[in-house]
Scaffold this motif. Structure first.
Motif, PDB file in Angstrom:
ATOM      1  N   VAL A 159      38.390  46.561  62.800  1.00 51.86           N
ATOM      2  CA  VAL A 159      36.698  45.549  62.546  1.00 51.86           C
ATOM      3  C   VAL A 159      36.953  45.313  61.386  1.00 51.86           C
ATOM      4  CG1 VAL A 159      34.527  45.845  62.544  1.00 51.86           C
ATOM      5  CG2 VAL A 159      35.354  47.516  63.678  1.00 51.86           C
ATOM      6  N   PHE A 160      36.837  45.814  60.150  1.00 54.54           N
ATOM      7  CA  PHE A 160      36.897  44.785  58.356  1.00 54.54           C
ATOM      8  C   PHE A 160      38.217  45.767  58.070  1.00 54.54           C
ATOM      9  CE2 PHE A 160      33.302  46.932  57.668  1.00 54.54           C
ATOM     10  CZ  PHE A 160      34.080  47.933  56.705  1.00 54.54           C
ATOM     11  N   MET A 161      38.362  44.124  56.682  1.00 54.43           N
ATOM     12  CA  MET A 161      39.272  45.125  55.540  1.00 54.43           C
ATOM     13  C   MET A 161      38.777  44.606  54.603  1.00 54.43           C
ATOM     14  SD  MET A 161      43.428  44.987  56.918  1.00 54.43           S
ATOM     15  CE  MET A 161      43.522  43.541  57.030  1.00 54.43           C
ATOM     16  N   ALA A 162      38.288  45.659  53.710  1.00 53.48           N
ATOM     17  CA  ALA A 162      37.772  44.602  52.178  1.00 53.48           C
ATOM     18  C   ALA A 162      38.271  45.011  50.859  1.00 53.48           C
ATOM     19  CB  ALA A 162      36.621  44.972  52.295  1.00 53.48           C
ATOM     20  N   SER A 163      38.157  44.416  50.383  1.00 54.92           N
ATOM     21  CA  SER A 163      38.930  45.106  48.934  1.00 54.92           C
ATOM     22  C   SER A 163      37.646  44.633  47.563  1.00 54.92           C
ATOM     23  CB  SER A 163      40.390  43.528  48.292  1.00 54.92           C
ATOM     24  OG  SER A 163      40.986  43.997  47.244  1.00 54.92           O
ATOM     25  N   PHE A 164      37.617  45.445  46.745  1.00 54.09           N
ATOM     26  CA  PHE A 164      36.789  45.813  45.900  1.00 54.09           C
ATOM     27  C   PHE A 164      37.460  45.212  44.470  1.00 54.09           C
ATOM     28  CE2 PHE A 164      35.512  47.789  49.826  1.00 54.09           C
ATOM     29  CZ  PHE A 164      34.078  47.243  49.612  1.00 54.09           C
ATOM     30  N   ALA A 165      36.170  44.904  43.583  1.00 55.58           N
ATOM     31  CA  ALA A 165      36.734  44.533  42.160  1.00 55.58           C
ATOM     32  C   ALA A 165      35.329  44.370  41.301  1.00 55.58           C
ATOM     33  CB  ALA A 165      37.704  43.289  42.121  1.00 55.58           C
ATOM     34  N   TYR A 166      35.936  44.937  40.143  1.00 56.32           N
ATOM     35  CA  TYR A 166      34.406  44.868  39.196  1.00 56.32           C
ATOM     36  C   TYR A 166      34.014  43.325  39.104  1.00 56.32           C
ATOM     37  CZ  TYR A 166      34.382  49.302  37.944  1.00 56.32           C
ATOM     38  OH  TYR A 166      34.450  50.578  38.207  1.00 56.32           O
ATOM     39  N   SER A 167      33.051  42.792  39.294  1.00 56.75           N
ATOM     40  CA  SER A 167      32.996  41.710  39.272  1.00 56.75           C
ATOM     41  C   SER A 167      33.650  40.750  37.566  1.00 56.75           C
ATOM     42  CB  SER A 167      31.537  40.784  39.089  1.00 56.75           C
ATOM     43  OG  SER A 167      30.802  40.831  40.544  1.00 56.75           O
ATOM     44  N   ASP A 168      33.308  41.388  36.442  1.00 60.38           N
ATOM     45  CA  ASP A 168      33.447  41.363  35.219  1.00 60.38           C
ATOM     46  C   ASP A 168      33.613  42.385  34.327  1.00 60.38           C
ATOM     47  OD1 ASP A 168      30.473  41.241  34.023  1.00 60.38           O
ATOM     48  OD2 ASP A 168      30.363  39.476  34.773  1.00 60.38           O
ATOM     49  N   GLU A 169      33.317  42.395  33.020  1.00 62.47           N
ATOM     50  CA  GLU A 169      33.394  43.397  31.710  1.00 62.47           C
ATOM     51  C   GLU A 169      32.367  44.245  32.557  1.00 62.47           C
ATOM     52  OE1 GLU A 169      36.166  44.341  31.185  1.00 62.47           O
ATOM     53  OE2 GLU A 169      37.080  43.444  32.255  1.00 62.47           O
ATOM     54  N   THR A 170      30.821  43.373  32.629  1.00 61.35           N
ATOM     55  CA  THR A 170      30.239  43.989  32.217  1.00 61.35           C
ATOM     56  C   THR A 170      28.872  45.279  33.731  1.00 61.35           C
ATOM     57  OG1 THR A 170      28.331  42.172  32.857  1.00 61.35           O
ATOM     58  CG2 THR A 170      29.405  42.502  30.464  1.00 61.35           C
ATOM     59  N   HIS A 171      29.853  44.883  34.461  1.00 60.11           N
ATOM     60  CA  HIS A 171      29.511  45.197  36.033  1.00 60.11           C
ATOM     61  C   HIS A 171      29.150  46.886  35.637  1.00 60.11           C
ATOM     62  CE1 HIS A 171      28.522  41.448  37.174  1.00 60.11           C
ATOM     63  NE2 HIS A 171      27.652  41.922  38.343  1.00 60.11           N
ATOM     64  N   ARG A 172      28.555  47.604  36.642  1.00 62.83           N
ATOM     65  CA  ARG A 172      29.468  48.962  36.061  1.00 62.83           C
ATOM     66  C   ARG A 172      29.476  49.675  38.313  1.00 62.83           C
ATOM     67  NH1 ARG A 172      26.684  52.483  32.741  1.00 62.83           N
ATOM     68  NH2 ARG A 172      25.638  50.861  30.949  1.00 62.83           N
TER      69      ARG A 172
END
Length: 144
Positions: free
Chosen positions: A71-84
């Motif tokens: 149905v879907f494939m998604a990759s994730f990451a921290y937006s920047d060094e401050t995001h938790r």
């Protein structure tokens, strides 16, 4: 045997090596026969502490006629060094026909440049699966 047949959008062809890798991952988990919607989460746990290395991936599947469709494939990451927490960095939705990337927001999946991104990302993800980069793979039934 659990087999990934294709993606939800029949006009998009997944790499055979990706289909094989996802099918092999499915075969490693005891999935009850009555489950029709499944989320596969692939994680390299050190990424959450170091913010380096293999990014987490989610693949959503739906069963149709004894075979699974992506149905879907998604990759994730921290937006920047401050995001938790991690946020989507690439999101290919085959069921709805759209693509998301933070810097361009959303667009149609069928665009040639998006298909190029999908091909490149799929090759990388296949290598990560083959080389066992993920130390935490979870399968969760999706209830609607």
């Amino acid at each position: 045997m659990n087999t990934v047949a294709s993606c939800y959008d029949n006009e998009v062809t997944l790499l055979p090596s990706l289909v094989e890798g996802l099918s092999a991952a499915l075969d490693s988990a005891p999935i009850p026969i009555n489950v029709d919607k499944l989320s596969m989460n692939f994680r390299h746990t050190p990424y959450y502490q170091t913010r380096r290395g293999t990014h987490p991936v989610e693949v959503r599947l739906e069963r149709h006629d004894k075979q699974w469709r992506v149905v879907f494939m998604a990759s994730f990451a921290y937006s920047d060094e401050t995001h938790r927490s991690v946020a989507p960095e690439l999101y290919f939705n085959f069921k709805r026909g759209w693509f998301y990337q933070p810097d361009i927001k959303g667009c149609e999946l069928a665009r040639p440049e998006v298909m190029d991104v999908l091909l490149s990302w799929s090759r990388m993800f296949c290598r990560q699966l083959r080389d066992e980069h993920f130390d935490d793979v979870r399968f969760t039934e999706v209830k609607t």
